[in-house]
Write a protein that holds these residues in place. Sequence first.
Motif: not given
Length: 379
Positions: A226, A287, A290-291, A294, A373-374, A377
């Motif tokens: 990341n 984020g 989802v971020s 993760q 954004n998520d 990525r």
Amino acid sequence: MDYAAGVGLLWNSLLIKVVPFLFVLTIIVFFHELGHFIIGRLCGIRVLVFSVGFGPELAGFNDRHGTRWKLCAIPLGGYVKFLGDENAASMPDANALERMSEADRSEAFPAKSVGKRAATVAAGPIANFILAAAIFAGTAYFSGLVVGDPVVAEVQAGSPAEAAGFRPGDRVISADGNEIDYFGDLQRYVSVRADTPIRMTVERDGKPLDLTVTPRETTQADGFGNDYRTAVIGLVASNDGSSFRVHYLGPLESLRYGVAQSWFVVARTVDFIGEMFAGKQDTKQIGGFVSIAQISSQVATLGFAPLLNLAALLSISIGLLNLLPIPVLDGGHLLFYAFEAARGRPLSERVQEIGFRIGLALVALLMVFALWNDISRLT
């Protein structure tokens, strides 16, 4: 791959991806709402519902005060509902208040003084900050801190440190007058001061020497790939393990460390928000769930203590987010109470309703933007 193996792989994947995320989010939400709950009770407000999650109730019970504690199907938040609230966003219900008995009205949230309402609302974000400090202090006390001496092993070619005159073997003593005990102290001080000259004192050949270095902002990757932005000067510590050790803190030292670490994260987050609005930070760093899921699954592979520290970081972020002066968030309620205290009377229900609708739209837009954004990525 047979059916059983496929199901097993899917189940293991869900455990790895979902369980750490739910663990982190649940403790953050629980303590946030617990702050509202405790102060509300102390202010004499009757609590109708304490919910972790939204939607259909999965499990719950009633305590002896009549509060319904429940776990709901959508684990992406939570709420505390007080007597007199129109809904989970704590919008006042004036008509319901008028219909209440005198006994009920004495325990209703809207009937309390503006000070008690403000304290109850502010208690949620404050609980997030207390939780973060407690986690940082606890992990430091039980697991210790990996620290290294602030001795330079290498000066990277073409770096700001080389331009400033640093040499291998230099021991950094202070930065802008702040004492540097460990190499991590130096990294943390430098990381948030891109393009800002720093006056450092080093020890070279047993003598103090003053040097001035200007950190350069760069993009780096963490251990999971990341990307993140930070400021560096190009000093490298020894990587042979000779200067690094585990330092255990006493109870008071751990508490001081927890508070200091929390304050650093608060200050850095506030700076980031300000720089983002000024166009100095990339909004793609924002984020959503989802971020968080993760990152939680990635950090969980490092152990329980790192996962707790991630929860502390996110707890501070959620606390600060809730303090933004946006209606439907705690900060929006506090803004309304500030107007009420200044005017001597609350804003009209119409104005508050419009504010809540605007706030809801802003929060929805922020969530959509974070989700975008998520997805970006992942693609």
